[in-house]
Enzyme design. Sequence first.
Site, mmCIF file in Angstrom:
data_model
loop_
_atom_site.group_PDB
_atom_site.id
_atom_site.type_symbol
_atom_site.label_atom_id
_atom_site.label_comp_id
_atom_site.label_asym_id
_atom_site.label_seq_id
_atom_site.Cartn_x
_atom_site.Cartn_y
_atom_site.Cartn_z
ATOM 1 N N CYS A 13 13.828 -6.684 -3.657
ATOM 2 C CA CYS A 13 14.922 -6.094 -4.425
ATOM 3 C C CYS A 13 14.465 -4.907 -5.242
ATOM 4 O O CYS A 13 14.514 -4.953 -6.477
ATOM 5 C CB CYS A 13 15.528 -7.158 -5.320
ATOM 6 S SG CYS A 13 16.536 -8.253 -4.354
ATOM 7 N N ARG A 73 0.798 -1.230 0.000
ATOM 8 C CA ARG A 73 0.000 0.000 0.000
ATOM 9 C C ARG A 73 0.828 1.278 0.000
ATOM 10 O O ARG A 73 0.408 2.284 -0.515
ATOM 11 C CB ARG A 73 -1.007 0.000 1.157
ATOM 12 C CG ARG A 73 -2.062 -1.099 1.008
ATOM 13 C CD ARG A 73 -3.220 -0.966 1.993
ATOM 14 N NE ARG A 73 -4.094 0.129 1.649
ATOM 15 C CZ ARG A 73 -4.109 1.286 2.245
ATOM 16 N NH1 ARG A 73 -3.276 1.527 3.242
ATOM 17 N NH2 ARG A 73 -4.942 2.229 1.864
HETATM 18 N N1 LLP Z 1 -18.096 -2.265 -2.400
HETATM 19 C C1 LLP Z 1 -17.463 -2.106 -3.567
HETATM 20 C C2 LLP Z 1 -18.206 -2.228 -4.818
HETATM 21 C C3 LLP Z 1 -16.087 -1.836 -3.592
HETATM 22 O O1 LLP Z 1 -15.474 -1.678 -4.759
HETATM 23 C C4 LLP Z 1 -15.375 -1.728 -2.375
HETATM 24 C C5 LLP Z 1 -13.947 -1.471 -2.358
HETATM 25 C C6 LLP Z 1 -16.080 -1.909 -1.176
HETATM 26 C C7 LLP Z 1 -17.444 -2.168 -1.218
HETATM 27 C C8 LLP Z 1 -15.417 -1.838 0.179
HETATM 28 O O2 LLP Z 1 -14.889 -0.590 0.454
HETATM 29 P P1 LLP Z 1 -14.245 -0.300 1.895
HETATM 30 O O3 LLP Z 1 -15.372 -0.277 2.907
HETATM 31 O O4 LLP Z 1 -13.291 -1.397 2.190
HETATM 32 O O5 LLP Z 1 -13.583 1.005 1.730
HETATM 33 N N2 LLP Z 1 -6.926 -1.604 -2.309
HETATM 34 C C9 LLP Z 1 -7.369 -0.302 -1.856
HETATM 35 C C10 LLP Z 1 -8.854 -0.278 -1.619
HETATM 36 C C11 LLP Z 1 -9.666 -0.644 -2.816
HETATM 37 C C12 LLP Z 1 -11.141 -0.638 -2.527
HETATM 38 C C13 LLP Z 1 -11.856 -1.346 -3.594
HETATM 39 N N3 LLP Z 1 -13.267 -1.393 -3.428
HETATM 40 C C14 LLP Z 1 -6.613 0.076 -0.596
HETATM 41 O O6 LLP Z 1 -5.736 -0.677 -0.166
HETATM 42 O O7 LLP Z 1 -6.815 1.151 -0.056
#
Ligand code: LLP
Length: 444
Positions: free
Chosen positions: A364, A333
């Site tokens: 690396c 991240r």
């Molecule tokens: N619903 C949908 C359609 C989504 O695309 C997502 C997250 C969620 C719910 C859940 O969102 P949350 O409550 O977790 O914010 N990899 C990124 C985050 C990507 C989020 C993708 N979608 C990070 O590490 O910050």
Amino acid sequence: MNFRNTLLIKDGHLHIGGADCVKLAEEFSTPLYVYDEAHIRTMMGVYRDCIEEFYGGNGRALYASKAFACEAIYAIADEEGLGVDVVSGGELYTALQAGFPPQKICMHGNNKLLHELCEALDAGVGRIVVDAASEADLLDAEAARRGMVQDVLIRINPGVEAHTHAYVQTATPDSKFGFSVANGSAEEMVTYILSKPHLRLRGFHCHIGSQIFEKQSFVLAAEKCLAFMRDMRDRHAFCCEELDLGGGFGIWYAEGDPARTVSAYREDLKALFGAVKAGCAAYGLPLPFLYLEPGRSIVGEAGITLYTVGTIKDIPGIRKYIAVDGGMFDNPRYCLYGSVYTALLANRADEAPTERVSIAGKCCESGDLIGVDINLPAAETGDILAIFSTGAYHYSMASNYNRNLVPPAILVKDGKAEYIVKPQTYDDLVRNDVLPARLKKRSL
Ligand code: LLP
């Protein structure tokens, strides 16, 4: 530092869920993902109970399992009365392996593959969120072949710019997700789906982004969805029974982030449900069955990662690097989003920070950092470094880069810890490798 729930310092050591992190590191080795079960259950309960208290129970929280997926988390979500959202055949498979009830599963994705749609239909998932016309065609045909009618939602893009990292904004005009309300494609999709005999349109879905703190963004998205529901009723006599407002509630990572308490989440949810009720009253719409899809806010702060400090390099006048036995393979991240974290030496947890360091991984490449300008006491090789708020999008985005092993995950409850994801082994790394016979002949 925002120490809450069962994260605390005792006798100079960091404790989580009643367990001493130094002992956990000794017993389970590092790097290690550690999850506090009580925190997970508390946060699941917040969503469940708020729907009950502020929306008459007319809805369901779906845990967004992309944040952290393994069999145990699906089992906990089930015990806590939540549904789940899945975005791939793999997440669906894991949920089913854990015995999760398919009716309470909602499947998303902007490019669901044919086999994933078939797997969802065969499993009997409750809802599929349609995100392309071609997907509606495929789904209708496959549902017809099975002699069934599938309940679907349409992913709409209400056009709300949430204040968060551009990579995790999902409702701006330039988005690969959903159908735009503004340019009329969402409306076209409504009539298109209504013409499909094997799809039953239940309503709409939107998700504006992730790690969002302003409740106004959620309220605005809800208001735009309600206006769209009104328009679809007026123009197409379509009665929207269900509305899924997605996830995205922010969590605390580091100084500067608001400390998110249970009551803060409750207030935001109350405001959001209030906006839905007010909008429905204003437009004369029946209250839709409401879904929310929280991921990060359920598991993010419930998780920490423990590392062991290895080499230390002080470059005079430039910076000091503290290298740990993890890196971008267990936490990509920082590399992806420049995310900021808070760290602590778990074995010297009551010592005040004396220096600013960068925490480097063991991969690396120079960009393999977990954080820069982190305040720590002078670390020594062998210290146990804890990074907070690593429960969401860490294990789920981990990789075997450099053929490092993805760390295991343990679940702590009342001071007792057990694996929920076992350690990988080198055998796991070569399990799918194939050495063609012609390459074995080489002289060694
Ligand atoms: N619903 C949908 C359609 C989504 O695309 C997502 C997250 C969620 C719910 C859940 O969102 P949350 O409550 O977790 O914010 N990899 C990124 C985050 C990507 C989020 C993708 N979608 C990070 O590490 O910050």
